[in-house]
Every structure is written in C-alpha cells, then in structure tokens.
Design a protein around this motif. Sequence first.
Motif, PDB file in Angstrom:
ATOM      1  N   ASP A  52     -24.465   2.997  -9.913  1.00  0.00           N
ATOM      2  CA  ASP A  52     -23.924   3.758 -11.031  1.00  0.00           C
ATOM      3  C   ASP A  52     -24.067   3.017 -12.355  1.00  0.00           C
ATOM      4  O   ASP A  52     -23.420   3.366 -13.351  1.00  0.00           O
ATOM      5  N   ARG A 104     -26.077   1.710 -15.825  1.00  0.00           N
ATOM      6  CA  ARG A 104     -26.966   2.345 -16.794  1.00  0.00           C
ATOM      7  C   ARG A 104     -27.620   1.274 -17.644  1.00  0.00           C
ATOM      8  O   ARG A 104     -26.944   0.434 -18.233  1.00  0.00           O
ATOM      9  N   GLU A 151     -25.004  -1.491 -18.453  1.00  0.00           N
ATOM     10  CA  GLU A 151     -23.590  -1.157 -18.552  1.00  0.00           C
ATOM     11  C   GLU A 151     -23.123  -0.720 -17.171  1.00  0.00           C
ATOM     12  O   GLU A 151     -23.735   0.161 -16.541  1.00  0.00           O
ATOM     13  N   TRP A 152     -22.072  -1.366 -16.701  1.00  0.00           N
ATOM     14  CA  TRP A 152     -21.590  -1.112 -15.345  1.00  0.00           C
ATOM     15  C   TRP A 152     -20.086  -1.309 -15.317  1.00  0.00           C
ATOM     16  O   TRP A 152     -19.584  -2.337 -15.770  1.00  0.00           O
ATOM     17  N   HIS A 153     -19.368  -0.345 -14.848  1.00  0.00           N
ATOM     18  CA  HIS A 153     -17.905  -0.384 -14.787  1.00  0.00           C
ATOM     19  C   HIS A 153     -17.314  -0.711 -16.156  1.00  0.00           C
ATOM     20  O   HIS A 153     -16.412  -1.557 -16.279  1.00  0.00           O
ATOM     21  N   GLU A 154     -17.872  -0.048 -17.199  1.00  0.00           N
ATOM     22  CA  GLU A 154     -17.387  -0.151 -18.573  1.00  0.00           C
ATOM     23  C   GLU A 154     -17.499  -1.555 -19.142  1.00  0.00           C
ATOM     24  O   GLU A 154     -16.762  -1.920 -20.060  1.00  0.00           O
ATOM     25  N   ARG A 155     -18.440  -2.328 -18.624  1.00  0.00           N
ATOM     26  CA  ARG A 155     -18.692  -3.667 -19.151  1.00  0.00           C
ATOM     27  C   ARG A 155     -20.194  -3.852 -19.305  1.00  0.00           C
ATOM     28  O   ARG A 155     -20.993  -3.178 -18.662  1.00  0.00           O
ATOM     29  N   ARG A 156     -20.580  -4.799 -20.165  1.00  0.00           N
ATOM     30  CA  ARG A 156     -21.993  -5.108 -20.379  1.00  0.00           C
ATOM     31  C   ARG A 156     -22.369  -6.337 -19.536  1.00  0.00           C
ATOM     32  O   ARG A 156     -21.635  -7.323 -19.496  1.00  0.00           O
ATOM     33  N   HIS A 204     -21.927 -11.328 -16.362  1.00  0.00           N
ATOM     34  CA  HIS A 204     -21.200 -10.591 -17.395  1.00  0.00           C
ATOM     35  C   HIS A 204     -21.581 -11.110 -18.775  1.00  0.00           C
ATOM     36  O   HIS A 204     -21.665 -12.322 -18.996  1.00  0.00           O
ATOM     37  N   GLU A 258     -18.036  -9.793 -24.585  1.00  0.00           N
ATOM     38  CA  GLU A 258     -17.988  -9.099 -25.864  1.00  0.00           C
ATOM     39  C   GLU A 258     -17.874 -10.125 -26.981  1.00  0.00           C
ATOM     40  O   GLU A 258     -17.264 -11.180 -26.826  1.00  0.00           O
TER      41      GLU A 258
END
Length: 330
Positions: free
Chosen positions: A24, A26, A49-54, A112, A115
């Motif tokens: 899942d 992107r 982007e995976w599980h709302e993280r970059r 990870h 940010e």
Amino acid sequence: MAATLQIFTRALQTPDLSFRTLGDARAVTDACGMPRLMRTTRFAEAEIEWHERRWLLALPLSPASLCMAERALLRIGTLRSEWITECRLLRGEMVWTGPTGTPQSCDLLLQHLPEGRSFDEALGCEGAERLLGELDALRGELRRLNLAHGNLHRGNIRWTGRRFVPIRYYDARFGAPERDDAAFEALREEILRQGGSPQAGDVEAPYEAGCTLTGHRWTSNLFEGLICVEDDAGYGYVDAQNRTVIPAQFLWAGDFREGRAEVQTPEGMGLIDRQGRYIIPAEYEIVTYVPAESISKVRKNGRWALFDYLGRRITEFVDDGERLGVWEEA
C-alpha cells in the motif's frame, strides 16, 4: 536473474503486485508521474509514502552492496536513540517473474526519512551556534552508540528542527566511531563558513551521479580516469571523452579504486583491472575490494577468504568471516 533498475521502477509503479510488505506504499513521483529515483553504483533509491510517513527504499545493485550493509543495518534497527531513524531490512520484499516464468525475489532496505530540512536548508534558517551545538550532540551520541556512519556528508544528514539526524546507513559500522571525525570537522567548517546565513545555489546532490555523458542509460563519476556506465548490453567503462575502454558486458560494475573494480556476471562476482582483465575470476558469491588494505574479501559457498592485490588467495576459506575481519564489529 538480478533485479534491475527497470524491475525496481515497475515495482514502484505497481506496489500491490510487487511488494510483500509495502503493497500500500506510494512512490514519490516527478513531473511526468514517474518514480523519482537516485542511484549510485551500489544502490538505487526512491522516496515512498507509507503509513502516512516518508521513507527511503533502496535496492542493492549487487550481492556485495547488500553484504556490506545488512549486518550493520540489522543491528542499527535495534537501537533506541532520538538521533537514529528507523530502518529495516526487508527480506524477499520485491517479487517479479523472470523471462522463463520463474518467480524471483530480492531484499530491500527501508529507512524512515525524518520530517524537517536538509543540511543546506538548515544553514539558511538557524543560527550557527545552535547548529554547531546540535552537531556536537550528534557526534557524542554516535560515540555513545559506538557507531561510525561511514559516509556522513551534507547530503546524508537531516535537520528536524531540534537535532541533526543522519540517514543512509549503508556504510555504517560498529566500532571505531572516530572514523567520522574528519566528516564532522568538514560539517563544522561549513557551518562556520556560512555563519547560518542563506546561500543561494549551494545545494549539492552527492548521492546522484555527477557525470552526464550522452548515449548511456546511466553514468557514474570519474574515478582514476574511467567512468562506469550502463548501456543496453550491461555495465562497462568509458574515459572522460566518452570513448569505450571496457565494453559494456557486466550485470553490474563498481567504480575503480587502486586500479581494481568489482564486477558481476551471470556466473558470479569477480575483480578486474583497468584493461578489463580478470584479477579474480567472476565465479564467487561476493567480491569486495578494500583499497585501504589492497585486499579483497571473497565469499564462496557461504565461506570467506582473503585475496591479495594480484588476486592470489592468502587465507583458507573459513565459515566465520569475523576471523578474517570481514565484519568490522566491536
């Protein structure tokens, strides 16, 4: 069949069909909608982007690349430190079907991406005194962890707003953290030189290939007068005038160091000289040349041995690579 850049790109476009864990995810894309890739001779890398993280997702381009990274990466993944970002080794993560219809898979490295800002951006928005203090804090933490990053330049460090966090642990080793001393001093000098003030046009991209020769799928940088290139026929070498020196013929090839370069063929890995002659025949699982010692670390059937500069085996093959210094661990 080894994973290629084309297979990696296709997987990023169809994650639900190509990844076991990251189905899942992107990929971050360019203006044309293609996955945005960065590449060296050892790794191909994409942001996802995976599980709302970059995250940074990296494909090792040779067995040696994976071998050099996996031991340290597995151990780093167990650390609990605010200065170390989450990383994982995903076994058999990418899957595809070979030309004969045989299922294939390979390992990927996942890290990870914190940010924040790049090192260069931090120079333009923070005072030098604060940045120097946080750089010293990172240095102290790596010493506490007994960890040497191994490639700590401005492109491999992120500013989170509170601290510097290193990324890309592909060259990391436990033991002798003082190996990063010169890198830390260079970063200190850069902060002092710019004084925390904005500098236009000073953003580097050290992780991407620096040469832009035409007529090739990809080019590395100039090393010892030769540039590793990828063509339709595979990897080879040209000179600075883009004249062929060693024809494209390898599944993968590394840059020259001390007149030696690792190469990979369908039969295995080997070591060549600047004329393309084999110093170590391409029949081994892993061949890693160490220029500081002028030796090669070679694996065959899971066992390790050392070879000298001329390609002569100087130790017996043994099961425990640490006895030969294959793994530099404390």
